[in-house]
Write an enzyme that holds these catalytic residues in place. Structure first.
Site, PDB file in Angstrom:
ATOM      1  N   ARG A 217      -5.519 -34.957 -78.554  1.00  0.00           N
ATOM      2  CA  ARG A 217      -5.918 -36.105 -77.728  1.00  0.00           C
ATOM      3  C   ARG A 217      -6.238 -35.682 -76.297  1.00  0.00           C
ATOM      4  O   ARG A 217      -7.244 -36.089 -75.718  1.00  0.00           O
ATOM      5  CB  ARG A 217      -4.790 -37.147 -77.697  1.00  0.00           C
ATOM      6  CG  ARG A 217      -4.453 -37.818 -79.025  1.00  0.00           C
ATOM      7  CD  ARG A 217      -3.381 -38.877 -78.788  1.00  0.00           C
ATOM      8  NE  ARG A 217      -2.892 -39.481 -80.009  1.00  0.00           N
ATOM      9  CZ  ARG A 217      -1.816 -39.063 -80.673  1.00  0.00           C
ATOM     10  NH1 ARG A 217      -1.127 -38.027 -80.213  1.00  0.00           N
ATOM     11  NH2 ARG A 217      -1.424 -39.668 -81.788  1.00  0.00           N
ATOM     12  N   ILE A 218      -5.346 -34.857 -75.708  1.00  0.00           N
ATOM     13  CA  ILE A 218      -5.521 -34.509 -74.302  1.00  0.00           C
ATOM     14  C   ILE A 218      -6.647 -33.502 -74.126  1.00  0.00           C
ATOM     15  O   ILE A 218      -7.491 -33.634 -73.229  1.00  0.00           O
ATOM     16  CB  ILE A 218      -4.200 -33.984 -73.709  1.00  0.00           C
ATOM     17  CG1 ILE A 218      -3.133 -35.088 -73.761  1.00  0.00           C
ATOM     18  CG2 ILE A 218      -4.407 -33.517 -72.271  1.00  0.00           C
ATOM     19  CD1 ILE A 218      -1.740 -34.624 -73.383  1.00  0.00           C
TER      20      ILE A 218
ATOM     21  N   ASP B  77      -8.126 -24.044 -81.654  1.00  0.00           N
ATOM     22  CA  ASP B  77      -7.033 -24.868 -82.167  1.00  0.00           C
ATOM     23  C   ASP B  77      -6.929 -24.610 -83.662  1.00  0.00           C
ATOM     24  O   ASP B  77      -7.873 -24.906 -84.409  1.00  0.00           O
ATOM     25  CB  ASP B  77      -7.297 -26.349 -81.904  1.00  0.00           C
ATOM     26  CG  ASP B  77      -6.069 -27.222 -82.161  1.00  0.00           C
ATOM     27  OD1 ASP B  77      -5.372 -26.979 -83.173  1.00  0.00           O
ATOM     28  OD2 ASP B  77      -5.811 -28.125 -81.356  1.00  0.00           O
TER      29      ASP B  77
ATOM     30  N   CYS C  24      -1.017 -27.775 -68.129  1.00  0.00           N
ATOM     31  CA  CYS C  24      -0.433 -29.124 -68.082  1.00  0.00           C
ATOM     32  C   CYS C  24       0.227 -29.445 -69.421  1.00  0.00           C
ATOM     33  O   CYS C  24       0.386 -30.622 -69.761  1.00  0.00           O
ATOM     34  CB  CYS C  24      -1.508 -30.165 -67.776  1.00  0.00           C
ATOM     35  SG  CYS C  24      -2.182 -30.069 -66.105  1.00  0.00           S
ATOM     36  N   ALA C  25       0.589 -28.417 -70.176  1.00  0.00           N
ATOM     37  CA  ALA C  25       1.164 -28.615 -71.512  1.00  0.00           C
ATOM     38  C   ALA C  25       2.684 -28.567 -71.435  1.00  0.00           C
ATOM     39  O   ALA C  25       3.338 -29.573 -71.152  1.00  0.00           O
ATOM     40  CB  ALA C  25       0.610 -27.561 -72.466  1.00  0.00           C
ATOM     41  N   ARG C  26       3.262 -27.390 -71.652  1.00  0.00           N
ATOM     42  CA  ARG C  26       4.696 -27.171 -71.548  1.00  0.00           C
ATOM     43  C   ARG C  26       4.922 -25.793 -70.951  1.00  0.00           C
ATOM     44  O   ARG C  26       4.170 -24.845 -71.211  1.00  0.00           O
ATOM     45  CB  ARG C  26       5.381 -27.279 -72.922  1.00  0.00           C
ATOM     46  CG  ARG C  26       5.550 -28.707 -73.432  1.00  0.00           C
ATOM     47  CD  ARG C  26       6.514 -29.489 -72.525  1.00  0.00           C
ATOM     48  NE  ARG C  26       6.803 -30.820 -73.025  1.00  0.00           N
ATOM     49  CZ  ARG C  26       6.161 -31.919 -72.676  1.00  0.00           C
ATOM     50  NH1 ARG C  26       5.129 -31.835 -71.842  1.00  0.00           N
ATOM     51  NH2 ARG C  26       6.522 -33.094 -73.150  1.00  0.00           N
TER      52      ARG C  26
ATOM     53  N   ASP D 259       1.592 -27.175 -63.814  1.00  0.00           N
ATOM     54  CA  ASP D 259       2.325 -28.435 -63.665  1.00  0.00           C
ATOM     55  C   ASP D 259       3.654 -28.427 -64.405  1.00  0.00           C
ATOM     56  O   ASP D 259       4.481 -29.304 -64.174  1.00  0.00           O
ATOM     57  CB  ASP D 259       1.457 -29.597 -64.179  1.00  0.00           C
ATOM     58  CG  ASP D 259       2.118 -30.947 -63.987  1.00  0.00           C
ATOM     59  OD1 ASP D 259       2.431 -31.296 -62.830  1.00  0.00           O
ATOM     60  OD2 ASP D 259       2.354 -31.652 -64.996  1.00  0.00           O
TER      61      ASP D 259
ATOM     62  N   GLU E 187      12.876 -26.499 -66.081  1.00  0.00           N
ATOM     63  CA  GLU E 187      12.467 -27.457 -65.063  1.00  0.00           C
ATOM     64  C   GLU E 187      13.702 -28.118 -64.455  1.00  0.00           C
ATOM     65  O   GLU E 187      14.592 -28.536 -65.195  1.00  0.00           O
ATOM     66  CB  GLU E 187      11.555 -28.532 -65.673  1.00  0.00           C
ATOM     67  CG  GLU E 187      10.194 -27.985 -66.017  1.00  0.00           C
ATOM     68  CD  GLU E 187       9.219 -29.029 -66.491  1.00  0.00           C
ATOM     69  OE1 GLU E 187       8.015 -28.742 -66.525  1.00  0.00           O
ATOM     70  OE2 GLU E 187       9.657 -30.151 -66.840  1.00  0.00           O
TER      71      GLU E 187
ATOM     72  N   HIS F  29       5.542 -31.295 -62.686  1.00  0.00           N
ATOM     73  CA  HIS F  29       5.433 -32.008 -63.963  1.00  0.00           C
ATOM     74  C   HIS F  29       5.036 -33.472 -63.729  1.00  0.00           C
ATOM     75  O   HIS F  29       5.697 -34.406 -64.184  1.00  0.00           O
ATOM     76  CB  HIS F  29       6.745 -31.942 -64.750  1.00  0.00           C
ATOM     77  CG  HIS F  29       6.555 -32.181 -66.225  1.00  0.00           C
ATOM     78  ND1 HIS F  29       7.368 -31.614 -67.181  1.00  0.00           N
ATOM     79  CD2 HIS F  29       5.647 -32.925 -66.916  1.00  0.00           C
ATOM     80  CE1 HIS F  29       6.987 -32.004 -68.392  1.00  0.00           C
ATOM     81  NE2 HIS F  29       5.942 -32.811 -68.234  1.00  0.00           N
TER      82      HIS F  29
ATOM     83  N   ALA G 260       1.250 -36.565 -65.978  1.00  0.00           N
ATOM     84  CA  ALA G 260       1.232 -37.919 -66.552  1.00  0.00           C
ATOM     85  C   ALA G 260       1.861 -38.938 -65.618  1.00  0.00           C
ATOM     86  O   ALA G 260       2.123 -40.074 -66.023  1.00  0.00           O
ATOM     87  CB  ALA G 260       1.958 -37.929 -67.890  1.00  0.00           C
TER      88      ALA G 260
END
Length: 329
Positions: free
Chosen positions: A159-160, A179, A240-242, A266, A271, A290, A293
């Site tokens: 989606r992202i 992917d 911007c994932a993990r 991010d 964290e 982070h 979103a």
């Protein structure tokens, strides 16, 4: 507390303005439990009486599940559940799991684009210099680049990732993606201008590599010394994932040595990052806490989606965007 009321714990400590958004949309017959501080003792005390938990960003630890005898539903505020959810503990108890895609693709894709611009145009460096009384108008021109016409590689076309590809359309980029689970229809690939390639090709040819994949055993440190060495010296990495998908020590070495140009990060592992994290001292690392979103608009969408799912669950047991735990290892 009445036993007829369904209690829902917001597992993270958050500002009162965030709690107010949730309180305003909670389904009839439910009570939102919140934390007065980021304290595990209070968290576990309230978890013990919770019928459901809303998870984000604090993670539900496996050992906590046994301390929550009433728990029947784990509702993620967003979509990042992989690698952060105690699957075995939930499955053993028959606790259900649902995610909430509302709001996430639009806002995270915007943040990824913002980090691309920040790295390409040295925006944080220029801002900091002006506040010190320095004028870098001439100094950064020879090292700043356009986004338009660059080759952008997207790792993870869910989606992202797809939302990032759509946002990039006005910039006439050459698009690559990789992917293992997603192959876009040929017509959509043509419309977006993105072509599916192996990971090594994407790393070798991209001017910007942006990560949009979950944190799993298979993706841990997918960006490491070897993969960074494959990238162009002028390349930019955006995550911007993990945090776990990037070896942060390897990235810091690559940035310090000029193996790649810059990085916009991010997410971190852990964290918040430790004070000695080497990325914190690098001028070519643009760092945000982070918040990809983290806009009011996205939060309102998430609140709407998650509370609607809670209402369905407590009303008749139905859920949208449920993760089938029986299909997971």
């Amino acid at each position: 507390m009445s036993d007829n009321v369904r209690r829902v714990l917001y597992l993270s400590h958050a500002p009162e303005k965030v709690y107010a958004l949730w309180h305003a949309r909670m389904p009839e017959g439910t009570e939102l439990l919140t934390l007065s501080s980021n304290d595990d003792a209070e968290r576990l005390e309230k978890l013990a009486v919770a019928d459901a938990v809303i998870v984000a960003p604090a993670v539900l630890k496996p050992e906590w599940v046994a301390l929550a005898p009433r728990l029947k539903l784990v509702q993620h505020q967003g979509v990042g559940w992989e690698g952060e959810t105690p699957i075995a503990a939930l499955r053993e108890r028959g606790i259900r799991l649902a995610i909430n895609p509302l709001g996430t693709p639009d806002v995270v894709s915007e943040h990824a684009l913002a980090l691309m611009f920040a790295c390409l145009r040295h925006i944080p460096r220029a801002d900091a210099a002006m506040r010190r009384g320095e004028w870098l108008g001439t100094a950064i021109r020879p090292i700043s680049r356009n986004l338009r016409g660059r080759t952008v590689g997207i790792v993870g076309m869910g989606r992202i990732g797809s939302a990032v590809a759509a946002l990039l359309q006005p910039f006439n980029v050459r698009g690559l993606y990789t992917d293992p689970a997603v192959k876009l229809p040929e017509g959509l690939e043509l419309a977006l201008g993105f072509r599916r390639v192996p990971m090594d090709v994407l790393l070798r040819e991209s001017d910007i590599v942006t990560l949009h994949l979950p944190a799993t055993a298979a993706t841990r440190h997918i960006i490491n010394d070897a993969s960074l060495a494959t990238m162009k010296p002028e390349a930019i990495l955006v995550n911007c994932a993990r945090g776990a998908v990037v070896d942060e020590a390897a990235l810091a070495r690559a940035l310090a040595a000029g193996t790649i140009r810059a990085a916009g990060i991010d997410v971190f592992d852990p964290e918040p990052p430790r004070p000695d994290n080497p990325l914190l001292g690098l001028h070519n690392a643009v760092l945000t806490p982070h918040v990809a979103a983290g806009t009011l608009d996205a939060m309102m969408s998430k609140v709407e989606g998650a509370t609607a799912n809670l209402g369905r669950f407590f009303r008749d047991g139905s859920l949208e965007d449920e993760i089938d735990l029986s299909l997971l290892p």
